[in-house]
Design a protein around this motif. Structure first.
Motif, PDB file in Angstrom:
ATOM      1  N   SER A  30       2.971   6.843  -8.855  1.00 61.58           N
ATOM      2  CA  SER A  30       2.389   6.405  -7.583  1.00 61.58           C
ATOM      3  C   SER A  30       1.208   5.485  -7.828  1.00 61.58           C
ATOM      4  O   SER A  30       0.486   5.625  -8.818  1.00 61.58           O
ATOM      5  N   LYS A  31       1.034   4.527  -6.913  1.00 62.48           N
ATOM      6  CA  LYS A  31      -0.113   3.623  -6.932  1.00 62.48           C
ATOM      7  C   LYS A  31      -0.634   3.477  -5.504  1.00 62.48           C
ATOM      8  O   LYS A  31       0.151   3.376  -4.563  1.00 62.48           O
ATOM      9  N   PRO A  32      -1.950   3.456  -5.333  1.00 57.51           N
ATOM     10  CA  PRO A  32      -2.474   3.261  -3.977  1.00 57.51           C
ATOM     11  C   PRO A  32      -2.229   1.848  -3.465  1.00 57.51           C
ATOM     12  O   PRO A  32      -2.115   1.627  -2.252  1.00 57.51           O
ATOM     13  N   GLU A  33      -2.130   0.877  -4.401  1.00 63.10           N
ATOM     14  CA  GLU A  33      -1.976  -0.511  -3.979  1.00 63.10           C
ATOM     15  C   GLU A  33      -1.337  -1.322  -5.084  1.00 63.10           C
ATOM     16  O   GLU A  33      -1.523  -1.034  -6.274  1.00 63.10           O
TER      17      GLU A  33
ATOM     18  N   LYS B 178       0.834  -1.194   0.000  1.00 64.73           N
ATOM     19  CA  LYS B 178       0.000   0.000   0.000  1.00 64.73           C
ATOM     20  C   LYS B 178       0.874   1.251   0.000  1.00 64.73           C
ATOM     21  O   LYS B 178       1.935   1.271   0.626  1.00 64.73           O
ATOM     22  N   GLY B 179       0.393   2.279  -0.702  1.00 61.26           N
ATOM     23  CA  GLY B 179       1.130   3.543  -0.775  1.00 61.26           C
ATOM     24  C   GLY B 179       2.441   3.382  -1.509  1.00 61.26           C
ATOM     25  O   GLY B 179       3.502   3.695  -0.973  1.00 61.26           O
ATOM     26  N   VAL B 180       2.378   2.916  -2.770  1.00 61.13           N
ATOM     27  CA  VAL B 180       3.584   2.614  -3.554  1.00 61.13           C
ATOM     28  C   VAL B 180       3.981   3.841  -4.373  1.00 61.13           C
ATOM     29  O   VAL B 180       3.188   4.361  -5.172  1.00 61.13           O
ATOM     30  N   ARG B 181       5.194   4.288  -4.190  1.00 62.20           N
ATOM     31  CA  ARG B 181       5.728   5.433  -4.944  1.00 62.20           C
ATOM     32  C   ARG B 181       7.052   5.005  -5.576  1.00 62.20           C
ATOM     33  O   ARG B 181       7.993   4.620  -4.886  1.00 62.20           O
ATOM     34  N   THR B 182       7.125   5.068  -6.920  1.00 61.12           N
ATOM     35  CA  THR B 182       8.275   4.555  -7.663  1.00 61.12           C
ATOM     36  C   THR B 182       9.008   5.687  -8.364  1.00 61.12           C
ATOM     37  O   THR B 182       8.385   6.519  -9.039  1.00 61.12           O
ATOM     38  N   TYR B 183      10.315   5.687  -8.209  1.00 58.83           N
ATOM     39  CA  TYR B 183      11.166   6.624  -8.947  1.00 58.83           C
ATOM     40  C   TYR B 183      12.018   5.818  -9.911  1.00 58.83           C
ATOM     41  O   TYR B 183      12.804   4.962  -9.498  1.00 58.83           O
TER      42      TYR B 183
END
Length: 369
Positions: free
Chosen positions: A232-235, A218-223
């Motif tokens: 960003s993805k919520p899940e 949950k709360g996935v943030r990718t650089y």
């Protein structure tokens, strides 16, 4: 006629044992107060820097820190307390009176050894029921920059895991087995050692069927380093094939686990084919460390014997203190060698104790002669 009794008379035994216990406690309280004050001065700025922290959090830090200080400095307090006691007895010619009454040096020390056994037993129980939990809670809190963390008894912090070329850092983990959940996770995806993506995840929990089926993130943030793009993805679903044991066994700190839990973790490490030297050395040291209080009267005994008017009481007390310091240095060195596998775990934990037991006995016999 030679007196072969192990203990002196009852009044002498009670008198010397009481002096040993009271002097040890007095030194321990004094040391802990001074060290806690200095430690709090150094950490108070970091604690108060966290949003919402105030005086209550400072007292909470003191509550968590004091048990560790007590456990660490109890043997040293026993050494100083015994030196103070023997110096006073020698200066007042009480040692001479005891020896004139036929009490040998070993009999003078016998009540102190019995009292130190009781102190060691209390110290072991205190370490395994209070100290390990306070150390773990303090470590989790400090790793979180003294911000509020969930109040869970089995919390772990700052866990690093290697999955192929990727590095996974979990700042907080709680629970065991299927109930394990993670928070504040950072994944460093690498290709041949070069960083490709950095993924920040708020929390992770196992899917039905366990970690082998994957984890719900949950709360996935990718650089993406190659594209210089943030998404960003919520899940999301990830960590497929990573079982919870890989997280719980990635960081086994003996100081944060009680005696029986550590024994279970060692068995799990062995079953997983992992290295167990550090955990085993720490397990044995959980017994050897409290028993080091038995050595302190023996190492400090050099201050007890000899004529006070010879002017060497201070010198003998200094030698006794130096022997005690040498024990702590050798003990830390030996444990470090055991942690990296240079010494066998049993030898790393017990060799300093046995070595200084022989040194103390040799010095005592020479002093009595």
């Amino acid at each position: 006629m030679i007196n072969l009794d192990f203990m002196p008379s009852g009044p002498i035994a009670r008198y010397t044992a009481r002096l040993f216990v009271t002097r040890t406690l007095a030194v321990l309280v004094s040391l802990v107060l001074v060290l806690m004050t200095l430690d709090l001065l150094g950490e108070s700025g970091k604690i108060l820097a966290a949003p919402g922290n105030g005086q209550a959090e400072l007292w909470h830090y003191v509550v968590l820190r004091v048990p560790g200080l007590v456990a660490r400095f109890l043997p040293f307090s026993a050494l100083l307390g015994t030196l103070i006691m023997f110096a006073a007895l020698n200066a007042n010619s009480e040692i001479i009176a005891m020896k004139a009454a036929g009490v040998s040096a070993h009999q003078i020390l016998a009540p102190l050894i019995v009292a130190s056994l009781g102190v060691a037993a209390i110290a072991f129980a205190f370490n395994e029921t209070v100290v390990v939990h306070s150390i773990r809670a303090l470590q989790v809190w400090s790793d979180n920059d003294y911000r509020a963390v969930p109040a869970e008894s089995d919390m772990m912090s700052n866990i690093w895991l290697l999955d192929g070329d990727d590095l996974i850092r979990t700042r907080n983990a709680a629970g065991t087995g299927q109930s394990l959940h993670l928070s504040q996770i950072t994944v460093y995806e690498r290709d041949r050692g070069e960083l490709q993506r950095t993924i920040d995840i708020t929390s992770a929990a196992q899917l039905p069927g366990g970690g082998a089926q994957g984890w719900r993130l949950k709360g996935v943030r990718t650089y993406d380093a190659a594209m210089n793009l943030v998404s960003s993805k919520p899940e999301a679903i990830g960590f497929k094939g990573i079982t919870p044991e890989r997280f719980t066994l990635a960081k086994v700190d003996p100081t944060e686990q009680d005696f029986w839990t550590l024994r279970r973790l060692i068995a799990e490490l062995e079953a997983a084919g992992r290295q167990t030297d550090e955990a085993r050395a720490g397990w044995w040291h959980k017994i050897a460390a409290p028993l080091s209080t038995l050595l302190m009267p023996l190492l400090a005994a050099i201050a007890a014997f000899g004529l006070a008017r010879s002017g060497q009481v201070l010198l003998r007390a200094t030698i006794g203190m130096a022997l005690g310091f040498a024990y702590f240095v050798v003990d830390n060195f030996s444990l470090a060698m055991g942690n990296v596998g240079v010494y066998p775990p049993f030898l790393a934990a017990w060799a300093p104790f046995l070595l200084f037991l022989l040194i103390g006995e040799f010095v005592l016999i020479r002093s009595e002669e």
